[in-house]
Design an enzyme around this catalytic site. Structure first.
Site, PDB file in Angstrom:
ATOM      1  N   ASP A  48      -5.112  -4.870   1.171  1.00  0.00           N
ATOM      2  CA  ASP A  48      -4.675  -4.446  -0.159  1.00  0.00           C
ATOM      3  C   ASP A  48      -4.751  -5.587  -1.178  1.00  0.00           C
ATOM      4  OD1 ASP A  48      -4.189  -1.987   0.929  1.00  0.00           O
ATOM      5  OD2 ASP A  48      -2.171  -1.799   0.118  1.00  0.00           O
ATOM      6  N   ASN A  89      -8.910   0.996   0.430  1.00  0.00           N
ATOM      7  CA  ASN A  89      -7.935   2.038   0.754  1.00  0.00           C
ATOM      8  C   ASN A  89      -6.576   1.733   0.125  1.00  0.00           C
ATOM      9  OD1 ASN A  89      -7.242   4.458   1.997  1.00  0.00           O
ATOM     10  ND2 ASN A  89      -6.559   3.476   3.880  1.00  0.00           N
ATOM     11  N   ASP A 309       8.911   1.892   2.405  1.00  0.00           N
ATOM     12  CA  ASP A 309       7.960   1.317   3.359  1.00  0.00           C
ATOM     13  C   ASP A 309       8.610   0.793   4.630  1.00  0.00           C
ATOM     14  OD1 ASP A 309       5.707   1.914   1.917  1.00  0.00           O
ATOM     15  OD2 ASP A 309       5.687   0.027   0.816  1.00  0.00           O
ATOM     16  N   GLU A 337      -1.033   6.950   2.811  1.00  0.00           N
ATOM     17  CA  GLU A 337      -2.350   6.931   3.462  1.00  0.00           C
ATOM     18  C   GLU A 337      -2.569   8.170   4.323  1.00  0.00           C
ATOM     19  OE1 GLU A 337      -1.672   2.670   2.363  1.00  0.00           O
ATOM     20  OE2 GLU A 337      -0.483   4.432   2.834  1.00  0.00           O
ATOM     21  N   HIS A 383      -1.470   1.967   8.245  1.00  0.00           N
ATOM     22  CA  HIS A 383      -0.899   0.719   8.748  1.00  0.00           C
ATOM     23  C   HIS A 383       0.574   0.853   9.108  1.00  0.00           C
ATOM     24  CE1 HIS A 383       0.527  -0.446   4.481  1.00  0.00           C
ATOM     25  NE2 HIS A 383      -0.062   0.723   4.375  1.00  0.00           N
ATOM     26  N   ARG A 384       1.353   1.570   8.308  1.00  0.00           N
ATOM     27  CA  ARG A 384       2.783   1.719   8.616  1.00  0.00           C
ATOM     28  C   ARG A 384       2.987   2.561   9.874  1.00  0.00           C
ATOM     29  NH1 ARG A 384       4.279  -2.399   5.661  1.00  0.00           N
ATOM     30  NH2 ARG A 384       3.842  -2.145   3.448  1.00  0.00           N
ATOM     31  N   LYS A 410      -4.470  -3.546   6.717  1.00  0.00           N
ATOM     32  CA  LYS A 410      -4.247  -3.174   5.323  1.00  0.00           C
ATOM     33  C   LYS A 410      -3.093  -3.951   4.717  1.00  0.00           C
ATOM     34  CE  LYS A 410      -3.914   0.898   2.378  1.00  0.00           C
ATOM     35  NZ  LYS A 410      -2.848   0.470   1.472  1.00  0.00           N
TER      36      LYS A 410
END
Length: 430
Positions: A48, A89, A309, A337, A383-384, A410
């Protein structure tokens, strides 16, 4: 590449938190919007933040970087005329730069990730940009998106905050550069107000004056302002660290993470409070957090909008808690995402978790005895989700294979390196 997560009863050691992705992308942007030379100390390196680096360079900023800092000579209110920008992304980078692109005559944002960012909606920002006199060509609010601007005008602007606060942040970055004063009103609800607070904090540091109402729903932005070239220092990243803290909580552990200030304005700092509510032995002194996990956790109820997040990592810990946990006010997780409610819970069920969803809630019926595991699961290029499923895998009875785990880069490229350093049994699989 995939990752195989093998049950790991114990974690031990210390790591340095990565630098904050959210602050890094914002500092990169305000440095580019300044006309002088700014220095950012300890910037994050992730897909990012690298996307923001690449795009502001394409727009005319000059960047020089070493191991400790990045020096940026900005383009001010006159970005270079470019035809295309590729944000990869990175949703926040896209939305912030859609607003900045209003200063350009004709820019197309390409769709490099049709199965992820390409599916996310941006209608609310498009509506607001059109109010400024900007012409926008889009595909149902989705990429590819072409911005035809050059001379956006201030005035009264409305923006919906119902899906994402990033639309509001984008307008707040642009409005000070307009000739006219602007009044921005947020319609509906405003998600992730804490993150808007981070945007306002960074704008103030960059010398920008904005009057915000106490509830953050109305703003007065004087026009004709200039971003000031400044020095910035990036703090540690709570969103990524939340997964490591959760991993320490579900295992027997003695894990310290350095670089996470107690007084941080990152909403995800709430992971510390949630783990304390779950009765995880934890000490937070200065910039250091130490977890001495015993694997015993209690259920919690938590308003996830304040720490978007970190929610998936907290849910992962709740999977092993005694009792039923509830994470509410989290509908905006559906517009990331992937759908971080339905998609994530689908994979948790494959591993053996007992979870339920509502439109804006995640409900977890904890299984302190552990999950069976022994399956291959899909992280949906998120990613999370990858980090949270890894936490779950540490306490399964049989290994979990997480597909496409390389997308963790990411936000946290060395996530698995950090876990291995703490003793986790994780390994890459072709």
């Amino acid at each position: 590449m995939d990752v195989l997560v093998t049950p790991t009863p114990e974690l031990k050691g210390s790591i340095q938190a990565l630098s904050s992705k959210n602050y890094t992308t914002r500092y990169l942007l305000v440095a580019a919007l300044a006309e002088g030379t700014s220095t950012i100390h300890h910037p994050a390196h992730s897909e990012d933040s690298d996307a923001m680096r690449r795009c502001i360079r394409d727009l005319g900023a000059e960047l020089e970087e070493d191991d400790e800092k990045i020096v940026i000579r900005g383009f001010g209110s006159a970005p270079r005329d470019v035809r295309e920008l590729n944000v990869g992304n990175a949703g926040a980078v896209l939305r912030f730069l859609m607003a900045v692109a209003a200063l350009c005559p004709d820019v197309t944002f390409v769709n490099a990730y049709p199965d992820s960012l390409g599916k996310r909606p941006h209608d609310d920002l498009i509506v607001s940009l059109r109010q400024l006199g900007v012409e926008v060509d889009d595909h149902g609010g989705k990429l590819p998106i072409t911005i035809r601007g050059g001379a956006p005008k201030g005035g009264k602007i409305t923006v919906s905050g119902n899906v994402s606060s990033q639309f509001l942040s984008a307008l707040l970055f642009l409005a000070p550069l307009l000739r006219e004063d602007s009044e921005i009103e947020v319609l509906d609800d405003l998600k992730s107000k804490v993150v808007v607070g981070q945007t306002l904090e960074v704008l103030e540091q960059a010398g920008i004056v904005i009057e915000a109402s106490d509830d953050l729903m109305r703003y007065r932005v004087p026009g004709g302002q200039r971003y000031q070239a400044r020095d910035y220092r990036v703090q540690g990243d709570y969103p990524g660290s939340a997964a490591v803290l959760a991993a320490a909580a579900v295992t027997r552990s003695e894990v310290t993470i350095h670089g996470l200030p107690e007084q941080s304005r990152q909403g995800e700092r709430a992971v510390v409070d949630v783990l304390r509510m779950m009765e995880t032995p934890l000490v937070h002194e200065g910039d250091d957090i130490t977890v001495r996990g015993n694997g015993k956790l209690k259920a919690v109820e938590f308003d996830g909008d304040a720490a978007t997040d970190a929610v998936l990592a907290m849910v992962a810990a709740a999977v092993y808690a005694e009792g039923t946990s509830r994470f509410y006010n989290v509908e905006n997780l559906r517009y990331k995402e992937c759908d971080r409610i339905t998609d994530y819970l689908t994979e948790l069920r494959k591993a053996g978790a007992d979870v339920e969803e509502k439109r804006d809630e995640i409900i977890v019926h904890g299984k302190p005895e552990g999950l069976e595991g022994g399956v291959e699961i899909n992280a949906h290029y998120d990613h999370r989700v990858i980090m949270a499923l890894t936490v779950v895998g540490l306490r399964c009875r049989r290994p979990l294979r997480i597909r496409d785990a390389h997308h963790v880069a990411k936000s946290y490229p060395i996530f698995f390196d950090h876990l291995q350093a703490l003793g986790a049994n994780v390994e890459w699989q072709e």
